[in-house]
Design a protein around this motif. Structure first.
Motif, PDB file in Angstrom:
ATOM      1  N   ALA A 129       0.926  -1.208   0.081  1.00  0.00           N
ATOM      2  CA  ALA A 129       0.018   0.069  -0.151  1.00  0.00           C
ATOM      3  C   ALA A 129       0.812   1.409   0.090  1.00  0.00           C
ATOM      4  CB  ALA A 129      -0.698  -0.047   1.342  1.00  0.00           C
ATOM      5  N   LEU A 130       1.787   1.420   0.804  1.00  0.00           N
ATOM      6  CA  LEU A 130       2.894   2.446   0.761  1.00  0.00           C
ATOM      7  C   LEU A 130       3.459   2.581  -0.685  1.00  0.00           C
ATOM      8  CD1 LEU A 130       4.515   4.622   2.342  1.00  0.00           C
ATOM      9  CD2 LEU A 130       6.070   2.608   2.937  1.00  0.00           C
ATOM     10  N   ALA A 131       3.808   1.365  -1.146  1.00  0.00           N
ATOM     11  CA  ALA A 131       4.587   1.691  -2.658  1.00  0.00           C
ATOM     12  C   ALA A 131       3.504   1.923  -3.645  1.00  0.00           C
ATOM     13  CB  ALA A 131       4.820  -0.024  -2.891  1.00  0.00           C
ATOM     14  N   GLN A 132       2.413   1.601  -3.490  1.00  0.00           N
ATOM     15  CA  GLN A 132       0.984   2.206  -4.248  1.00  0.00           C
ATOM     16  C   GLN A 132       0.937   3.842  -4.285  1.00  0.00           C
ATOM     17  OE1 GLN A 132      -0.193   1.063  -6.835  1.00  0.00           O
ATOM     18  NE2 GLN A 132      -2.047   1.777  -6.934  1.00  0.00           N
ATOM     19  N   ARG A 133       1.114   4.224  -3.248  1.00  0.00           N
ATOM     20  CA  ARG A 133       0.743   5.649  -2.626  1.00  0.00           C
ATOM     21  C   ARG A 133       2.224   6.529  -3.308  1.00  0.00           C
ATOM     22  NH1 ARG A 133      -0.764   3.782   2.444  1.00  0.00           N
ATOM     23  NH2 ARG A 133       1.482   4.235   3.248  1.00  0.00           N
ATOM     24  N   VAL A 134       3.480   5.789  -3.105  1.00  0.00           N
ATOM     25  CA  VAL A 134       4.643   6.451  -3.669  1.00  0.00           C
ATOM     26  C   VAL A 134       4.547   6.651  -5.129  1.00  0.00           C
ATOM     27  CG1 VAL A 134       7.167   6.128  -4.163  1.00  0.00           C
ATOM     28  CG2 VAL A 134       6.125   5.572  -1.842  1.00  0.00           C
TER      29      VAL A 134
END
Length: 305
Positions: A182-187
């Motif tokens: 999820a963090l990677a997607q936000r990045v």
């Protein structure tokens, strides 16, 4: 020539309204220069011509005239004149990738010499070499996930930070793959140019599998950091939940070559791929003329009237 004229337009036409103050300036200058006009309303024209003193021809290159010319050039330039297209600057760019690296005690297992984590770093180095010039970000996760580095084209920094990671510095043990993705997607969303996620992990905890199915992520590839003779069922289930692809680790670069092709294919967006063209602004060609007009302001005694 006809095609050029038909294609001519302004990228930001609303800026042309800046001509209105310039027109007001012209009107005010004309009225100020017509000194005789104020007397014609109270003195007979036949008598007025004998009362006015003719000081000879007046130079038309006045500060107000130069200001008007500079104002006009600046307005046209800012409005963005354009009449031809050019390829997108991102036409040949590789889409970015965010590396999601598992940093847990299990990654220190030596069945992939020297350790699974070291092998992951070696594979990362190979991938960075193949994708030279592409932006790469790095996320480390164990029981919690952390953005180590947002996407950057400096592969040396990415690799140096990856080498500095170890389970000892992770604040919490466990497997937080869902939140890491999820963090990677936000990045990637903040980057605005699409991209892919590459997970480097040996296994996936069972409690993460259900959460992965609820996690909407970009195109994901999983590099399974396990020897070929070990069961990789957990990574396979995670791939099915994410609709991702699993690539098994190989002793050569076959795995990295396959990953590189997939990252360049599925992570590309129209903006990054340069599909189509955009209009080339030509306003900057007016800059030399604007500079020449600015030089006139160094003439002694020039003031605005």
């Amino acid at each position: 020539m006809i095609e050029t004229l038909s294609a001519f337009h302004f990228q930001r036409p609303l800026w042309l309204f800046a001509f209105l103050p310039a027109l007001v300036l012209v009107l005010l200058e004309y009225r100020a220069a017509d000194t005789a006009g104020r007397w014609r309303r109270i003195i007979d024209p036949e008598l007025l011509k004998y009362l006015l003193v003719d000081n000879g021809p007046v130079s038309r290159i006045t500060p107000n005239a130069v200001l008007l010319a500079a104002w006009t050039l600046a307005t046209i330039a800012v409005a963005g004149p354009a009449w031809q297209r050019e390829p997108s600057p991102f036409a040949d760019a590789k889409p970015p990738v965010v590396i999601v690296l598992k940093v847990t005690p299990s990654m220190m297992t030596e069945d992939l010499a020297p350790t699974r984590l070291d092998r992951a770093r070696q594979k990362l180095s190979d991938l960075l070499s193949l994708r030279e010039g592409a932006a790469t970000g790095l996320i480390a996760y164990s029981g919690s996930s952390h953005l180590v580095l947002p996407p950057t084209q400096d592969s040396t920094v990415v690799l140096d930070l990856a080498k500095a990671l170890s389970p000892a510095i992770m604040p919490k043990e466990g497997d937080d793959l869902a939140n890491a993705l999820a963090l990677a997607q936000r990045v990637l969303a903040g980057n605005g140019h699409g991209g892919s996620i590459l997970v480097m992990a040996d296994t996936v905890a069972s409690d993460q599998l259900a959460r992965l199915g609820e996690t909407a992520v970009a195109a994901t590839t999983i590099l399974s950091l396990l020897p070929a003779n070990l069961d990789a069922a957990s990574t396979g289930e995670a791939a099915r939940a994410l609709r991702a692809t699993v690539v098994a680790t190989t002793p050569d670069q076959v795995d990295i070559t396959a990953i590189e092709r997939r990252l360049d294919r599925v992570g590309r967006t129209a903006d990054v791929a340069g599909e189509g063209q955009h209009w080339q602004e030509a306003g900057y060609w007016l800059t030399p003329l604007f500079a020449l007009l600015a030089l006139l302001w160094f003439r002694r005694g020039w003031v605005l009237t």
